[in-house]
Design a protein around this motif. Structure first.
Motif, PDB file in Angstrom:
ATOM      1  N   ILE A 136       0.801  -1.267  -0.004  1.00  0.00           N
ATOM      2  CA  ILE A 136      -0.034   0.073  -0.009  1.00  0.00           C
ATOM      3  C   ILE A 136       0.623   1.298   0.063  1.00  0.00           C
ATOM      4  N   PRO A 137       0.683   2.297  -0.908  1.00  0.00           N
ATOM      5  CA  PRO A 137       1.390   3.370  -1.028  1.00  0.00           C
ATOM      6  C   PRO A 137       1.431   4.258   0.533  1.00  0.00           C
ATOM      7  N   GLN A 138       2.445   4.896   0.665  1.00  0.00           N
ATOM      8  CA  GLN A 138       2.524   5.798   2.054  1.00  0.00           C
ATOM      9  C   GLN A 138       1.625   6.928   1.941  1.00  0.00           C
ATOM     10  N   ARG A 139       0.213   6.553   2.582  1.00  0.00           N
ATOM     11  CA  ARG A 139      -0.978   7.373   2.085  1.00  0.00           C
ATOM     12  C   ARG A 139      -0.676   8.961   2.518  1.00  0.00           C
ATOM     13  N   LYS A 140       0.048   9.108   3.726  1.00  0.00           N
ATOM     14  CA  LYS A 140       0.081  10.499   4.038  1.00  0.00           C
ATOM     15  C   LYS A 140       0.889  11.185   3.053  1.00  0.00           C
ATOM     16  N   GLU A 141       2.206  10.789   2.639  1.00  0.00           N
ATOM     17  CA  GLU A 141       2.822  11.431   1.883  1.00  0.00           C
ATOM     18  C   GLU A 141       2.333  11.451   0.616  1.00  0.00           C
ATOM     19  N   GLU A 142       1.477  10.653   0.033  1.00  0.00           N
ATOM     20  CA  GLU A 142       0.789  10.568  -1.341  1.00  0.00           C
ATOM     21  C   GLU A 142      -0.270  11.603  -1.375  1.00  0.00           C
ATOM     22  N   TRP A 143      -0.942  11.683  -0.060  1.00  0.00           N
ATOM     23  CA  TRP A 143      -2.222  12.737   0.150  1.00  0.00           C
ATOM     24  C   TRP A 143      -1.479  13.880  -0.150  1.00  0.00           C
ATOM     25  N   ALA A 144      -0.438  14.515   0.720  1.00  0.00           N
ATOM     26  CA  ALA A 144       0.201  15.840   0.687  1.00  0.00           C
ATOM     27  C   ALA A 144       0.535  16.005  -0.847  1.00  0.00           C
ATOM     28  N   ARG A 145       1.211  15.211  -1.398  1.00  0.00           N
ATOM     29  CA  ARG A 145       1.522  15.497  -2.798  1.00  0.00           C
ATOM     30  C   ARG A 145       0.289  15.880  -3.701  1.00  0.00           C
ATOM     31  N   GLN A 146      -0.552  15.036  -3.587  1.00  0.00           N
ATOM     32  CA  GLN A 146      -1.835  15.159  -4.253  1.00  0.00           C
ATOM     33  C   GLN A 146      -2.798  16.353  -3.933  1.00  0.00           C
ATOM     34  N   TYR A 147      -2.729  16.586  -2.919  1.00  0.00           N
ATOM     35  CA  TYR A 147      -3.497  17.919  -2.221  1.00  0.00           C
ATOM     36  C   TYR A 147      -2.685  19.142  -2.567  1.00  0.00           C
ATOM     37  N   ALA A 148      -1.635  19.066  -2.710  1.00  0.00           N
ATOM     38  CA  ALA A 148      -0.913  20.312  -3.556  1.00  0.00           C
ATOM     39  C   ALA A 148      -1.453  20.414  -4.974  1.00  0.00           C
TER      40      ALA A 148
END
Length: 159
Positions: A136-148
């Motif tokens: 499973i991808p690193q959710r928090k890091e991936e979310w932060a990238r996508q959020y930007a």
């Protein structure tokens, strides 16, 4: 790849498209089987899987938000309220797998819209990883990238 985001006469639509190398019933189970659902969206539960039934969102403080299921066709369509908006999953069998379209219908773009869109993006990535048996991808890091990215995408539409 970001969702397609467009303004309509009545608001906005965000459209995510995914192809899976898995049968439609396996993808459907990820959306509707509480045991599988919690693997990719820990706060979400099916209360009663039928039109007029409900999804429950655990607010984390002992309270649950009840979201009415607006449309449900087994292994094909699941649509429910999402706060003031709606989310709709459209699932279709394909050669060698299935396709899933997630459509969020948004009345007003707010500061929270980019958060939701980034969250759906990550959730779809997690579903794919779970189905494929990948980490499973690193959710928090991936979310932060996508959020930007989604914040940039939606900033000109903010109410």
């Amino acid at each position: 790849m970001l969702a397609n985001f467009e303004q309509t006469q009545s608001g906005y639509i965000a459209r995510f498209e995914r192809r899976f190398r898995h049968e439609a019933q396996d993808v459907w189970a990820m959306l509707t089987d509480n045991e599988k659902l919690t693997q990719w969206f820990g706060e979400l539960r099916v209360e009663e899987l039928r039109e007029g039934g409900a999804m429950l969102f655990d607010m984390g403080d002992g309270a649950f938000e009840r979201m009415t299921i607006m449309a449900m066709t087994p292994q094909a369509v699941l649509e429910y309220e999402w706060g003031e908006d709606r989310v709709r999953f459209e699932l279709e069998p394909q050669d060698e797998g299935s396709s899933l379209i997630l459509i969020e219908t948004i009345g007003t773009v707010t500061a929270h819209t980019a958060r939701d869109l980034a969250g759906w993006q990550v959730c779809l990535d997690v579903i794919a990883a779970l189905l494929d048996g990948r980490p499973i991808p690193q959710r928090k890091e991936e979310w932060a990238r996508q959020y930007a990215e989604y914040a940039k995408l939606t900033e000109s539409y903010l109410a």
